[in-house]
Design a protein around this motif. Structure first.
Motif, short mmCIF file in Angstrom:
data_model
loop_
_atom_site.label_atom_id
_atom_site.label_comp_id
_atom_site.label_asym_id
_atom_site.label_seq_id
_atom_site.Cartn_x
_atom_site.Cartn_y
_atom_site.Cartn_z
N HIS A 113 7.60 -20.54 -0.83
CA HIS A 113 7.40 -20.04 -2.20
C HIS A 113 7.89 -18.59 -2.24
CE1 HIS A 113 5.14 -23.67 -2.56
NE2 HIS A 113 4.67 -23.38 -3.77
N TYR A 114 8.91 -18.33 -3.05
CA TYR A 114 9.49 -17.00 -3.16
C TYR A 114 8.74 -16.22 -4.23
CZ TYR A 114 13.35 -18.56 -0.24
OH TYR A 114 14.10 -19.01 0.81
N ILE A 115 8.06 -15.15 -3.80
CA ILE A 115 7.26 -14.32 -4.71
C ILE A 115 7.98 -12.99 -4.93
CG2 ILE A 115 4.96 -13.42 -5.21
CD1 ILE A 115 4.96 -16.39 -4.56
N GLU A 116 8.19 -12.65 -6.21
CA GLU A 116 8.81 -11.36 -6.56
C GLU A 116 7.71 -10.36 -6.90
OE1 GLU A 116 12.56 -10.46 -9.19
OE2 GLU A 116 10.77 -10.45 -10.46
N PHE A 117 7.73 -9.21 -6.22
CA PHE A 117 6.73 -8.17 -6.42
C PHE A 117 7.39 -6.95 -7.08
CE2 PHE A 117 5.41 -10.68 -2.77
CZ PHE A 117 4.09 -10.95 -3.07
N LYS A 118 6.67 -6.36 -8.04
CA LYS A 118 7.14 -5.15 -8.70
C LYS A 118 6.01 -4.12 -8.69
CE LYS A 118 10.11 -7.70 -11.94
NZ LYS A 118 10.31 -8.06 -13.36
N ILE A 119 6.34 -2.89 -8.32
CA ILE A 119 5.40 -1.77 -8.41
C ILE A 119 6.04 -0.75 -9.35
CG2 ILE A 119 4.33 0.16 -7.20
CD1 ILE A 119 5.01 -3.16 -5.45
N LYS A 120 5.46 -0.62 -10.53
CA LYS A 120 6.07 0.21 -11.58
C LYS A 120 5.10 1.32 -11.99
CE LYS A 120 8.28 -0.14 -16.14
NZ LYS A 120 8.64 -1.04 -17.25
N ASP A 121 5.63 2.54 -12.15
CA ASP A 121 4.81 3.65 -12.64
C ASP A 121 5.56 4.38 -13.76
OD1 ASP A 121 6.32 6.12 -11.66
OD2 ASP A 121 6.09 5.04 -9.75
N ASN A 122 4.84 5.22 -14.47
CA ASN A 122 5.47 6.05 -15.52
C ASN A 122 5.35 7.52 -15.16
OD1 ASN A 122 2.76 6.28 -15.86
ND2 ASN A 122 2.69 5.59 -17.99
N GLY A 123 5.59 7.80 -13.85
CA GLY A 123 5.47 9.17 -13.34
C GLY A 123 6.73 9.97 -13.51
N ILE A 124 6.97 10.88 -12.56
CA ILE A 124 8.04 11.87 -12.71
C ILE A 124 9.43 11.27 -12.50
CG2 ILE A 124 6.53 13.76 -12.03
CD1 ILE A 124 7.87 13.70 -9.30
N GLY A 125 9.53 10.10 -11.84
CA GLY A 125 10.82 9.48 -11.61
C GLY A 125 11.59 10.12 -10.47
N MET A 138 0.83 -1.21 0.00
CA MET A 138 0.00 0.00 0.00
C MET A 138 0.86 1.26 0.00
SD MET A 138 -3.14 1.05 2.52
CE MET A 138 -4.23 -0.12 1.75
N ASN A 139 1.93 1.27 0.79
CA ASN A 139 2.82 2.43 0.83
C ASN A 139 3.46 2.67 -0.54
OD1 ASN A 139 2.54 3.46 3.41
ND2 ASN A 139 4.07 2.10 4.29
N LEU A 140 3.92 1.59 -1.20
CA LEU A 140 4.59 1.74 -2.50
C LEU A 140 3.61 2.17 -3.59
CD1 LEU A 140 6.95 -1.37 -2.39
CD2 LEU A 140 7.60 1.02 -2.11
N VAL A 141 2.40 1.57 -3.61
CA VAL A 141 1.41 1.92 -4.63
C VAL A 141 0.91 3.35 -4.40
CG1 VAL A 141 -0.84 1.35 -5.61
CG2 VAL A 141 0.75 -0.47 -4.98
N SER A 142 0.66 3.70 -3.14
CA SER A 142 0.21 5.06 -2.82
C SER A 142 1.25 6.09 -3.28
CB SER A 142 -0.04 5.18 -1.31
OG SER A 142 -0.32 6.51 -0.95
N ASN A 143 2.52 5.77 -3.05
CA ASN A 143 3.61 6.66 -3.46
C ASN A 143 3.62 6.83 -4.98
OD1 ASN A 143 5.43 8.04 -1.71
ND2 ASN A 143 7.12 7.08 -2.82
N ALA A 191 10.61 4.57 4.48
CA ALA A 191 11.44 4.12 5.60
C ALA A 191 10.79 2.93 6.29
CB ALA A 191 11.64 5.27 6.60
N ILE A 192 9.46 2.99 6.46
CA ILE A 192 8.72 1.87 7.06
C ILE A 192 8.79 0.65 6.16
CG2 ILE A 192 6.39 1.09 7.65
CD1 ILE A 192 5.83 3.93 8.69
N VAL A 193 8.64 0.85 4.84
CA VAL A 193 8.71 -0.26 3.88
C VAL A 193 10.04 -1.00 4.02
CG1 VAL A 193 8.95 -0.81 1.43
CG2 VAL A 193 7.09 0.66 2.19
N LYS A 194 11.14 -0.26 4.01
CA LYS A 194 12.47 -0.88 4.07
C LYS A 194 12.66 -1.66 5.37
CE LYS A 194 17.37 0.16 3.36
NZ LYS A 194 17.48 -0.76 2.21
#
Length: 740
Positions: free
Chosen positions: A519-531, A490-495, A562-565
């Motif tokens: 089971h090792y799950i790889e998650f990616k949150i990708k946007d095409n914003g300002i970078g 939620m923090n990453l998607v909200s960001n 910071a919380i995510v990390k």
């Protein structure tokens, strides 16, 4: 054990009786008939007799599910008792007592005195022979006797009184146990059977031994051993050898005492498997056996000990001479090093003092930080509770203000401030290692979809589209801490949504590796914003750091990443960042979740289903803040409950002494008398009304003191009304079960 064998026999009789007494019924919604449920219950006891505890417990749980579905209190009591018997055999005595009591609760709802009689007898066995709480155990035996007398069941009376006599003899209260033994001697020839004759003779031997009637005692013990040798009650035979051994030891016949104890140990080893031999009593028996061995071999060993002692003395003298020579050689070296060590020690003392001072300052700083965070949390939550509550009241009472931009801004600002407080507390808990990951069953796709829906408002505001791609190879249910996982995503998607306009945010979950059940799950949150600029990428995970913030919008507290990390560290994972200014950003991390179908089913079965109650409750609110009084009263009355309010603890104590309430909501930080002290004084008056702490303090800071003062639960302000009434219903239901 004698009691356990009787347990199995009686349960088979009870289940057989139940099958014949219930009529054939239709199967409703795939639930078996009562006759079929009884067959399954029989199978559970069969597994128990075979010491197949895992299958017995699993089968009993199935019986419990079916019996609960058709609301058959008798079968529920049967299933709980089978579960308790398994735990008893596995030496889980506290758990066994818990399930025996649950069985007794449902048995008392039936008219079947046999099952009540039997469960009370079982509880007597556990408390007397395992927990050594004799007074409590005898109380259960006496209750069992009441049911036996009511049913005129002399056979059961003989059995129960035999147990009571055994208990009293075990604690050397032979005068108290005498009348029970006399009853058994009188009625056993007619109403007893071969399963108890060995114990009866053993108890007579113990009683005669206590009266120093050694000849009679010896005769009874020998007779018990003869009968036990011929019969099938090998465990009772082992007890007879054990008690005979104690008798012989008291007379000074160490050899025969030792021989009988060896026989006891041999029979015990044959009867019990390795798992049961882990019980503490076996260690005690082995220790006692060693003591007897030493007594028997004392004379033979004495000369060898003396010779060995003389030999050791000579060796010691030789070693002493050698050590003395070595010491003389070292003395010169030690003397030379003395001054150097003295100087070094002086320097170390100074360094240690400096380290101690530094440590004390660091601890003091950490304590001040914790106290500051706790104080600020309380001071901010208290007015926020009022602001949010009154805002909701205005929206409820004045529908015309529903679209007011000013009221919406007020509500948003209050929740934003609450989010800031929660983020600060969260980061503080993580840094102090006060967060432990939980194991819950959950669906990855469902969690991500729920996050997407909850952030739809932000997405719509910035005209963004959220795309979810979940690998079909990922199992339907995984086990892990879904709350912390959802917080990370939620923090990453909200960001991503905040820093993307008219764009797209893609959430991807791929199964990359399987190791055993992980089971090792790889998650990616990708946007095409300002970078994110390269120079800023190393610092965005630091606390209170914000990059790309505009002056006129809300971009958060600077704690989200910071919380995510730090949360990913708890998952033993790390986060990777790829970003280019003007092209977008991608965060990537991998988490190992457990996949175990059996464990998943168990976790799902153990989930407590909260059933909201429509009952009208009478609630007392103890709160000194006037605004909070208004908000809490409005929430309670909106849910059709009556509400009384007092300003302090003294008024609360006076009111609960006069009036009866279903539940009390208690503030902690009050003048005159705080909530803890108020609760203690209420409990001292014998008032058992559920008390729930309604506080702005963090829950973990006050839990220990709240429980010790007599409080039943805690809810932190601000709170959701639904959560409050779930806790209220839960506490009232718990009290009702205890009363019943």
């Amino acid at each position: 054990m004698l009691q356990f064998r009787f347990f199995v026999l009686l349960f088979l009789m009870l289940i057989s009786f139940s099958v014949n007494s219930f009529a054939q019924q239709k199967i409703i919604s795939k639930i078996p008939s009562k006759k079929e449920i009884n067959k399954i219950a029989k199978q559970a006891i069969k597994y128990l007799n075979e010491s197949n505890f895992e299958k017995s417990i699993a089968t009993s749980r199935k019986v419990l599910y079916y019996a609960s579905s058709i609301q058959d209190n008798y079968l529920i009591a049967v299933s709980y008792n089978t579960i308790a018997a398994n735990l008893d055999e596995l030496a889980e005595y506290d758990k066994a007592i818990f399930y025996y009591n649950k069985g007794l609760f449902y048995a008392n709802k039936t008219n079947d005195d046999e099952i009540k009689n039997f469960i009370n007898n079982n509880l007597g066995n556990v408390y007397c022979f395992e927990k050594k709480q004799y007074k409590k155990g005898i109380g259960f035996y006496e209750k069992s006797l009441e049911y036996s007398q009511k049913a005129a069941d002399t056979s059961q009376m003989v059995f129960t009184k035999l147990n009571i006599a055994w208990v009293y003899f075990d604690i050397n209260q032979f005068n108290k146990g005498k009348k029970y033994l006399e009853f058994c001697n009188k009625y056993h020839p007619k109403f007893g059977d071969n399963t108890t004759i060995v114990v009866l003779n053993m108890l007579n031997g113990m009683y005669c031994a206590s009266k120093n009637e050694d000849k009679k005692a010896d005769s009874y013990f020998i007779k018990a051993i003869e009968l036990g040798t011929k019969g099938s009650e090998k465990l009772d035979l082992s007890y007879s050898h054990q008690e005979y051994s104690k008798f012989l030891l008291k007379r000074g016949d160490y050899k025969n005492a030792y021989e009988n104890l060896v026989i006891y140990n041999k029979i015990t080893e044959e009867l019990f498997n390795d798992e049961k031999l882990k019980k503490a009593e076996v260690a005690g028996i082995n220790l006692e056996l060693d003591e007897y061995k030493r007594e028997v071999g004392k004379i033979e060993v004495e000369k060898e000990v003396q010779a060995e002692s003389l030999k050791q003395s000579r060796i010691i003298v030789i070693l002493f001479v050698l050590v003395l020579l070595v010491l003389l050689l070292l003395l010169n070296s030690l003397f030379k090093n003395y001054k150097f060590k003295k100087k070094t020690n002086r320097e170390l003392i100074i360094a240690n003092q400096e380290l101690k001072i530094a440590k004390e300052k660091a601890e003091e700083g950490s304590l001040l930080k914790t106290q500051f965070v706790s104080t600020m949390s309380h001071e901010l939550r208290t007015p926020l509770y009022g602001v949010i509550g009154i805002t909701n009241m205005l929206l409820d009472e004045h529908k015309e203000l529903e679209n007011s931009p000013h009221l919406s801004s007020l509500k948003f600002s209050a929740r934003y401030l609450l989010s800031l407080v929660n983020d600060i507390l969260q980061i503080n808990k993580i840094e102090e290692n006060r967060i432990v990951l939980e194991n819950l069953a959950f669906n990855i796709a469902d969690e991500i979809t729920m996050i997407k829906n909850s952030l739809s408002f932000i997405a719509q505001n910035n005209k963004n589209e959220v795309v979810v791609k979940v690998d079909s190879a990922i199992p339907e249910y995984l086990i892990g801490d879904k709350l912390r996982f959802s917080q990370i995503v939620m923090n990453l998607v909200s960001n991503a949504l905040k820093f993307t306009k008219n764009g797209e945010v893609i959430i991807t979950a791929d199964l990359v590796k399987v190791e055993n059940k992980l089971h090792y799950i790889e998650f990616k949150i990708k946007d095409n914003g300002i970078g994110i600029a390269t120079t800023d990428q190393d610092k965005i995970f630091e606390k209170f750091v914000q990059v790309g913030r505009n002056e006129n919008d809300y971009q958060g507290t600077g704690l989200g990443l910071a919380i995510v990390k730090r949360l990913l560290t708890l998952f033993k994972s790390d986060i990777q960042l790829e970003s280019k200014v003007g092209e977008g950003t991608q965060f990537k991390f991998t988490i190992a979740f457990e996949y175990d179908l059996a464990k998943t089913k168990e976790l799902i079965n153990d989930i407590t289903v909260d059933l909201s109650s429509s009952q009208i409750y009478k609630i007392l609110v103890v709160e000194d803040n006037k605004i909070n009084q208004i908000v809490t009263q409005k929430i309670i009355e909106k849910n059709f409950c009556s509400c009384s309010i007092v300003d302090d603890g003294f008024q609360a104590i006076e009111l609960v002494s006069k009036e009866k309430f279903d539940v009390i909501l208690m503030d902690i930080n009050m003048p005159l008398m705080n909530g803890f002290e108020t609760t203690r004084k209420i409990r001292q008056k014998g008032i058992q009304t559920p008390i729930i702490a309604l506080t702005a303090f963090a829950k973990n800071e006050i839990t220990e003191e709240a429980i010790s003062s007599g409080m039943n639960d805690i809810i932190v302000k601000p709170f959701e009304p639904l959560k409050l009434f779930q806790i209220i219903n839960d506490q009232i239901n718990k009290k009702a079960m205890l009363v019943n």
